[in-house]
Enzyme design. Sequence first.
Site, PDB file in Angstrom:
ATOM      1  N   MET A  28     -98.128  43.207 -67.637  1.00 10.97           N
ATOM      2  CA  MET A  28     -98.847  44.423 -67.704  1.00 10.97           C
ATOM      3  C   MET A  28    -100.208  44.169 -67.989  1.00 10.97           C
ATOM      4  O   MET A  28    -100.941  45.151 -68.379  1.00 10.97           O
ATOM      5  CB  MET A  28     -98.130  45.388 -68.766  1.00 10.97           C
ATOM      6  CG  MET A  28     -96.914  45.768 -67.894  1.00 10.97           C
ATOM      7  SD  MET A  28     -96.195  47.366 -68.490  1.00 10.97           S
ATOM      8  CE  MET A  28     -96.083  47.271 -70.254  1.00 10.97           C
ATOM      9  N   GLY A  29    -100.835  42.785 -68.235  1.00 11.14           N
ATOM     10  CA  GLY A  29    -101.927  42.592 -68.598  1.00 11.14           C
ATOM     11  C   GLY A  29    -102.201  42.475 -70.067  1.00 11.14           C
ATOM     12  O   GLY A  29    -101.235  42.375 -70.992  1.00 11.14           O
ATOM     13  N   LEU A  31    -103.288  39.956 -71.625  1.00 10.55           N
ATOM     14  CA  LEU A  31    -102.684  38.826 -71.821  1.00 10.55           C
ATOM     15  C   LEU A  31    -102.850  37.882 -73.072  1.00 10.55           C
ATOM     16  O   LEU A  31    -104.124  37.845 -73.681  1.00 10.55           O
ATOM     17  CB  LEU A  31    -103.047  37.648 -70.528  1.00 10.55           C
ATOM     18  CG  LEU A  31    -103.019  38.298 -69.188  1.00 10.55           C
ATOM     19  CD1 LEU A  31    -103.594  37.148 -68.182  1.00 10.55           C
ATOM     20  CD2 LEU A  31    -101.503  38.858 -68.679  1.00 10.55           C
ATOM     21  N   HIS A  32    -101.778  37.660 -73.867  1.00  9.37           N
ATOM     22  CA  HIS A  32    -101.986  36.510 -74.932  1.00  9.37           C
ATOM     23  C   HIS A  32    -101.199  35.288 -74.665  1.00  9.37           C
ATOM     24  O   HIS A  32    -100.578  35.192 -73.433  1.00  9.37           O
ATOM     25  CB  HIS A  32    -101.379  37.333 -76.052  1.00  9.37           C
ATOM     26  CG  HIS A  32     -99.701  38.144 -75.689  1.00  9.37           C
ATOM     27  ND1 HIS A  32     -98.865  37.467 -75.516  1.00  9.37           N
ATOM     28  CD2 HIS A  32     -99.580  39.262 -75.821  1.00  9.37           C
ATOM     29  CE1 HIS A  32     -97.713  37.996 -75.214  1.00  9.37           C
ATOM     30  NE2 HIS A  32     -98.059  39.199 -75.330  1.00  9.37           N
ATOM     31  N   HIS A  35     -97.933  35.368 -72.560  1.00  9.07           N
ATOM     32  CA  HIS A  35     -98.045  35.482 -71.008  1.00  9.07           C
ATOM     33  C   HIS A  35     -98.227  34.141 -70.640  1.00  9.07           C
ATOM     34  O   HIS A  35     -97.914  33.769 -69.423  1.00  9.07           O
ATOM     35  CB  HIS A  35     -99.201  36.549 -70.954  1.00  9.07           C
ATOM     36  CG  HIS A  35     -98.504  37.912 -71.283  1.00  9.07           C
ATOM     37  ND1 HIS A  35     -99.526  38.456 -72.180  1.00  9.07           N
ATOM     38  CD2 HIS A  35     -97.797  38.990 -70.889  1.00  9.07           C
ATOM     39  CE1 HIS A  35     -98.991  39.578 -72.206  1.00  9.07           C
ATOM     40  NE2 HIS A  35     -98.222  39.844 -71.451  1.00  9.07           N
ATOM     41  N   GLN A  59     -92.044  52.780 -65.895  1.00 10.85           N
ATOM     42  CA  GLN A  59     -91.217  52.211 -67.098  1.00 10.85           C
ATOM     43  C   GLN A  59     -91.779  52.825 -68.617  1.00 10.85           C
ATOM     44  O   GLN A  59     -91.219  52.517 -69.427  1.00 10.85           O
ATOM     45  CB  GLN A  59     -91.350  50.530 -67.013  1.00 10.85           C
ATOM     46  CG  GLN A  59     -92.503  50.052 -67.607  1.00 10.85           C
ATOM     47  CD  GLN A  59     -92.784  48.575 -67.413  1.00 10.85           C
ATOM     48  OE1 GLN A  59     -92.558  48.079 -66.511  1.00 10.85           O
ATOM     49  NE2 GLN A  59     -92.372  48.040 -68.629  1.00 10.85           N
ATOM     50  N   GLY A 149     -90.442  36.639 -70.311  1.00  9.75           N
ATOM     51  CA  GLY A 149     -90.151  36.037 -71.760  1.00  9.75           C
ATOM     52  C   GLY A 149     -88.827  36.484 -72.255  1.00  9.75           C
ATOM     53  O   GLY A 149     -88.232  37.537 -72.050  1.00  9.75           O
ATOM     54  N   SER A 187     -97.457  40.306 -79.075  1.00 10.54           N
ATOM     55  CA  SER A 187     -97.151  41.532 -78.060  1.00 10.54           C
ATOM     56  C   SER A 187     -98.471  42.066 -77.822  1.00 10.54           C
ATOM     57  O   SER A 187     -99.394  42.135 -78.753  1.00 10.54           O
ATOM     58  CB  SER A 187     -96.190  42.570 -78.604  1.00 10.54           C
ATOM     59  OG  SER A 187     -96.482  43.575 -78.180  1.00 10.54           O
ATOM     60  N   SER A 188     -98.714  42.798 -76.664  1.00  9.92           N
ATOM     61  CA  SER A 188     -99.923  43.550 -76.565  1.00  9.92           C
ATOM     62  C   SER A 188    -100.169  44.599 -77.303  1.00  9.92           C
ATOM     63  O   SER A 188    -101.188  45.145 -77.558  1.00  9.92           O
ATOM     64  CB  SER A 188    -100.182  44.020 -74.911  1.00  9.92           C
ATOM     65  OG  SER A 188     -99.817  42.893 -74.274  1.00  9.92           O
TER      66      SER A 188
END
Length: 278
Positions: A28-29, A31-32, A35, A59, A149, A187-188
């Site tokens: 879902m972008g 990014l870290h 990802h 979702q 993940g 986590s984003s």
Amino acid sequence: MQLFTKKSDYLNYRQQSSLGILGLVPTMGNLHQGHLNLVKESLKENDHTLVTIFVNPKQFGPNEDYEKYPRTLESDLKKLKELQGSEKILVFAPERPTEIFPEDFSTEIQVTGLEHALCGLQRPGHFKGVTTVVYQLFQLSGAHKAYFGQKDYQQFKIIQKMTKDLSLAIELHMVPIARESSGLALSSRNQYMTSEQKLEAANIYKSLRMVAQKYLKAPDEAQNLRQEILFKDPSWQYLELLDAQTLKAPGPRTRQVVVAGAYHMGDTRLIDNVLINL
Ligand code: AMP
């Protein structure tokens, strides 16, 4: 690195190019490193890698963070471009949700059973939204392998079941959880937290590990410890110790258990898990 914002552009390109063995990394972008580890794994094992960046409305529940979810396409592209082997990356970032879900879209993919636990109980409809988008990404990408993940362990098990039930010709890979040095799972959503909250959130992983370690020595005591931790801190939404395959209570045939938790740090909901082989 190629960027596609329209499904039709990607499909045309795919038809005209020989991509060889293709790996898919759905995200879902925002990014870290978590990802990027999936992308690196795919780059190692495939001729090309398709990274999808799509905040999937299906979702998110009605009171969840769909609107405020961080959308950072430019910096995401920069991070991907900096990876070694980035010339083998394709990015599909739909310019609007209708690229994936046109107005008249009316199909749902739902795996029953495994959603009656953990996040499935707390987020009704969430996994149906995930499987509906992932099925579509599998189909349109034409990928041979897909990378997910361990962070979203229940999601992985549900996608694995969908793939098996529907005989989808795609090989699934689960990549370990990337963490900050404190132990906090990347986590984003971590950016919603203050630095104090982040520090405190490192206790989530510590608690999961304590329960896991106790389980290896004394399974009954681990269940007591789990309940004690839950009772002491109402910020836990759940803290469960389950058979890692069935997501039900462990039994004599259990070979692997998962200790999984969801925790509310202020308005931010965090999840994490630890797997133990017996
Ligand atoms: P998301 O963008 O949150 O939907 O995540 C996209 C993919 O990255 C999913 O397969 C996640 O499980 C995975 N992922 C997210 N955070 C991590 C992490 N800390 N470590 C490993 N994988 C992760």
